[in-house]
Design a protein around this motif. Sequence first.
Motif, PDB file in Angstrom:
ATOM      1  N   SER A 216      -4.611   8.065   1.077  1.00 40.11           N
ATOM      2  CA  SER A 216      -5.446   7.716   2.088  1.00 40.11           C
ATOM      3  C   SER A 216      -5.571   6.302   1.930  1.00 40.11           C
ATOM      4  O   SER A 216      -6.430   5.576   1.149  1.00 40.11           O
ATOM      5  CB  SER A 216      -6.830   8.189   1.607  1.00 40.11           C
ATOM      6  OG  SER A 216      -7.736   8.143   2.651  1.00 40.11           O
ATOM      7  N   PRO A 217      -4.827   5.608   2.836  1.00 42.40           N
ATOM      8  CA  PRO A 217      -4.673   4.226   2.903  1.00 42.40           C
ATOM      9  C   PRO A 217      -6.018   3.475   3.587  1.00 42.40           C
ATOM     10  O   PRO A 217      -6.520   3.993   4.303  1.00 42.40           O
ATOM     11  CB  PRO A 217      -3.486   3.892   3.783  1.00 42.40           C
ATOM     12  CG  PRO A 217      -3.441   5.203   4.527  1.00 42.40           C
ATOM     13  CD  PRO A 217      -3.758   6.147   3.611  1.00 42.40           C
ATOM     14  N   THR A 218      -6.194   2.436   3.123  1.00 44.88           N
ATOM     15  CA  THR A 218      -7.503   1.695   3.742  1.00 44.88           C
ATOM     16  C   THR A 218      -7.145   1.264   5.228  1.00 44.88           C
ATOM     17  O   THR A 218      -5.834   0.874   5.484  1.00 44.88           O
ATOM     18  CB  THR A 218      -7.825   0.512   2.764  1.00 44.88           C
ATOM     19  OG1 THR A 218      -6.702  -0.459   2.915  1.00 44.88           O
ATOM     20  CG2 THR A 218      -8.244   0.828   1.552  1.00 44.88           C
TER      21      THR A 218
ATOM     22  N   ALA B 266      12.211  -0.136   0.627  1.00 41.44           N
ATOM     23  CA  ALA B 266      11.202  -0.988   1.203  1.00 41.44           C
ATOM     24  C   ALA B 266      10.512  -0.408   2.455  1.00 41.44           C
ATOM     25  O   ALA B 266       9.209  -0.433   2.616  1.00 41.44           O
ATOM     26  CB  ALA B 266      11.419  -2.498   1.335  1.00 41.44           C
ATOM     27  N   PHE B 267      11.462  -0.030   3.334  1.00 42.41           N
ATOM     28  CA  PHE B 267      10.833   0.481   4.363  1.00 42.41           C
ATOM     29  C   PHE B 267      10.198   1.819   4.401  1.00 42.41           C
ATOM     30  O   PHE B 267       9.141   2.187   4.895  1.00 42.41           O
ATOM     31  CB  PHE B 267      12.187   0.850   5.405  1.00 42.41           C
ATOM     32  CG  PHE B 267      12.547  -0.261   6.474  1.00 42.41           C
ATOM     33  CD1 PHE B 267      12.050  -0.639   7.358  1.00 42.41           C
ATOM     34  CD2 PHE B 267      13.807  -0.795   5.960  1.00 42.41           C
ATOM     35  CE1 PHE B 267      12.152  -1.780   7.994  1.00 42.41           C
ATOM     36  CE2 PHE B 267      14.119  -2.043   6.831  1.00 42.41           C
ATOM     37  CZ  PHE B 267      13.522  -2.539   8.013  1.00 42.41           C
ATOM     38  N   SER B 268      10.530   2.590   3.195  1.00 45.75           N
ATOM     39  CA  SER B 268       9.797   3.798   3.052  1.00 45.75           C
ATOM     40  C   SER B 268       8.366   3.465   2.541  1.00 45.75           C
ATOM     41  O   SER B 268       7.597   4.274   2.731  1.00 45.75           O
ATOM     42  CB  SER B 268      10.647   4.699   2.022  1.00 45.75           C
ATOM     43  OG  SER B 268      10.621   4.210   0.669  1.00 45.75           O
ATOM     44  N   ILE B 269       8.456   2.742   1.812  1.00 42.12           N
ATOM     45  CA  ILE B 269       7.128   2.273   1.095  1.00 42.12           C
ATOM     46  C   ILE B 269       6.122   1.881   2.220  1.00 42.12           C
ATOM     47  O   ILE B 269       4.794   2.322   2.350  1.00 42.12           O
ATOM     48  CB  ILE B 269       7.324   1.064   0.044  1.00 42.12           C
ATOM     49  CG1 ILE B 269       7.725   1.838  -1.140  1.00 42.12           C
ATOM     50  CG2 ILE B 269       5.779   0.408  -0.291  1.00 42.12           C
ATOM     51  CD1 ILE B 269       8.237   0.615  -2.151  1.00 42.12           C
ATOM     52  N   TYR B 270       6.664   0.954   3.207  1.00 39.87           N
ATOM     53  CA  TYR B 270       5.873   0.417   4.258  1.00 39.87           C
ATOM     54  C   TYR B 270       5.462   1.897   5.218  1.00 39.87           C
ATOM     55  O   TYR B 270       4.062   1.520   5.560  1.00 39.87           O
ATOM     56  CB  TYR B 270       6.736  -0.417   5.182  1.00 39.87           C
ATOM     57  CG  TYR B 270       6.004  -0.963   6.257  1.00 39.87           C
ATOM     58  CD1 TYR B 270       5.326  -2.182   6.267  1.00 39.87           C
ATOM     59  CD2 TYR B 270       6.449  -0.629   7.628  1.00 39.87           C
ATOM     60  CE1 TYR B 270       4.603  -2.640   7.271  1.00 39.87           C
ATOM     61  CE2 TYR B 270       5.740  -0.986   8.558  1.00 39.87           C
ATOM     62  CZ  TYR B 270       4.766  -2.050   8.440  1.00 39.87           C
ATOM     63  OH  TYR B 270       4.130  -2.492   9.554  1.00 39.87           O
ATOM     64  N   PHE B 271       6.321   2.411   5.646  1.00 38.13           N
ATOM     65  CA  PHE B 271       5.850   3.628   6.556  1.00 38.13           C
ATOM     66  C   PHE B 271       5.084   4.571   5.793  1.00 38.13           C
ATOM     67  O   PHE B 271       4.278   5.195   6.420  1.00 38.13           O
ATOM     68  CB  PHE B 271       7.200   4.248   7.132  1.00 38.13           C
ATOM     69  CG  PHE B 271       7.677   3.334   8.136  1.00 38.13           C
ATOM     70  CD1 PHE B 271       7.189   2.899   9.529  1.00 38.13           C
ATOM     71  CD2 PHE B 271       8.954   2.424   8.078  1.00 38.13           C
ATOM     72  CE1 PHE B 271       7.491   1.947  10.383  1.00 38.13           C
ATOM     73  CE2 PHE B 271       9.520   1.549   8.763  1.00 38.13           C
ATOM     74  CZ  PHE B 271       8.921   1.293  10.066  1.00 38.13           C
ATOM     75  N   TYR B 272       5.233   4.936   4.442  1.00 38.66           N
ATOM     76  CA  TYR B 272       4.313   5.912   3.963  1.00 38.66           C
ATOM     77  C   TYR B 272       2.848   5.538   4.097  1.00 38.66           C
ATOM     78  O   TYR B 272       2.231   6.296   4.097  1.00 38.66           O
ATOM     79  CB  TYR B 272       4.805   6.052   2.434  1.00 38.66           C
ATOM     80  CG  TYR B 272       4.093   6.918   1.603  1.00 38.66           C
ATOM     81  CD1 TYR B 272       4.850   8.225   1.660  1.00 38.66           C
ATOM     82  CD2 TYR B 272       3.044   6.627   0.879  1.00 38.66           C
ATOM     83  CE1 TYR B 272       4.210   9.294   0.873  1.00 38.66           C
ATOM     84  CE2 TYR B 272       2.486   7.621   0.170  1.00 38.66           C
ATOM     85  CZ  TYR B 272       3.022   8.758  -0.049  1.00 38.66           C
ATOM     86  OH  TYR B 272       2.237  10.043  -0.487  1.00 38.66           O
ATOM     87  N   GLY B 273       2.642   4.162   3.658  1.00 39.87           N
ATOM     88  CA  GLY B 273       1.529   3.757   3.949  1.00 39.87           C
ATOM     89  C   GLY B 273       0.817   3.651   5.103  1.00 39.87           C
ATOM     90  O   GLY B 273      -0.435   3.648   5.304  1.00 39.87           O
ATOM     91  N   ARG B 274       1.657   3.844   6.208  1.00 42.33           N
ATOM     92  CA  ARG B 274       0.867   4.102   7.674  1.00 42.33           C
ATOM     93  C   ARG B 274       0.698   5.194   8.216  1.00 42.33           C
ATOM     94  O   ARG B 274      -0.046   5.354   8.974  1.00 42.33           O
ATOM     95  CB  ARG B 274       2.005   3.146   8.407  1.00 42.33           C
ATOM     96  CG  ARG B 274       2.278   1.656   8.257  1.00 42.33           C
ATOM     97  CD  ARG B 274       3.370   1.325   9.210  1.00 42.33           C
ATOM     98  NE  ARG B 274       2.959   1.400  10.667  1.00 42.33           N
ATOM     99  CZ  ARG B 274       2.447   0.361  11.163  1.00 42.33           C
ATOM    100  NH1 ARG B 274       2.120  -0.898  10.333  1.00 42.33           N
ATOM    101  NH2 ARG B 274       2.268   0.277  12.632  1.00 42.33           N
TER     102      ARG B 274
END
Length: 201
Positions: A169-171, A30-38
């Motif tokens: 390329s996150p919004t 979950a942490f990796s998903i969160y920080f990947y998108g940042r």
Amino acid sequence: MPSYQTKTQWLALVILGIMSALLLVVAITAFSIYFYGRANRVVKTDAAIVLGAAVWGDKPSPVFRERINHAIHLYKRGVVRTIIFTGGVGKNDDTSEAVVGKRYAMARGVKETDILVETESHTTHQNLENAQKVADKYHLSKFLIVSDPLHLKRAVLMAQDMGMDAYPSPTPTTRYRSFKSQFEFLMRETYFYFVYLVLKY
């Protein structure tokens, strides 16, 4: 010989250890998903693939609008030459997500000749699979995947597993703003991430 009580205690400790390990794996993922998108490093590519989201009649939903606006921004900055909109017709809709995205982008200055669409998909995997087929026809091979930050780790993994040269390329803005909405989205993405790792779909 160990007593029944000792065996029970040992079994309880084993079960507790397994559950703790599973919770740790889930938390790390979950942490990796969160920080990947940042992380948002700009990579110049052939096209931006905009992952589909709900439409409201002939207009994009707020979530989809954020994705389209980001793709338009990339296009106008010259980061991408082409935008590929994805998404089929929803259950209660008359127009596909991709066509709604195309019309919205054209109304904001994107040339029709620089827009491609696929209008059959209903899942992230289908979005990417169909977008790749469209891109192949136009010899496009390097892509930015545009979506909400928490969606991108799974989406980019899918794209790369398909052999695509793909980057996130996150919004920069998202409709999932409250802690509750972000937490629910993160938990859902964590679940689907594990599902994809197991089923590859």
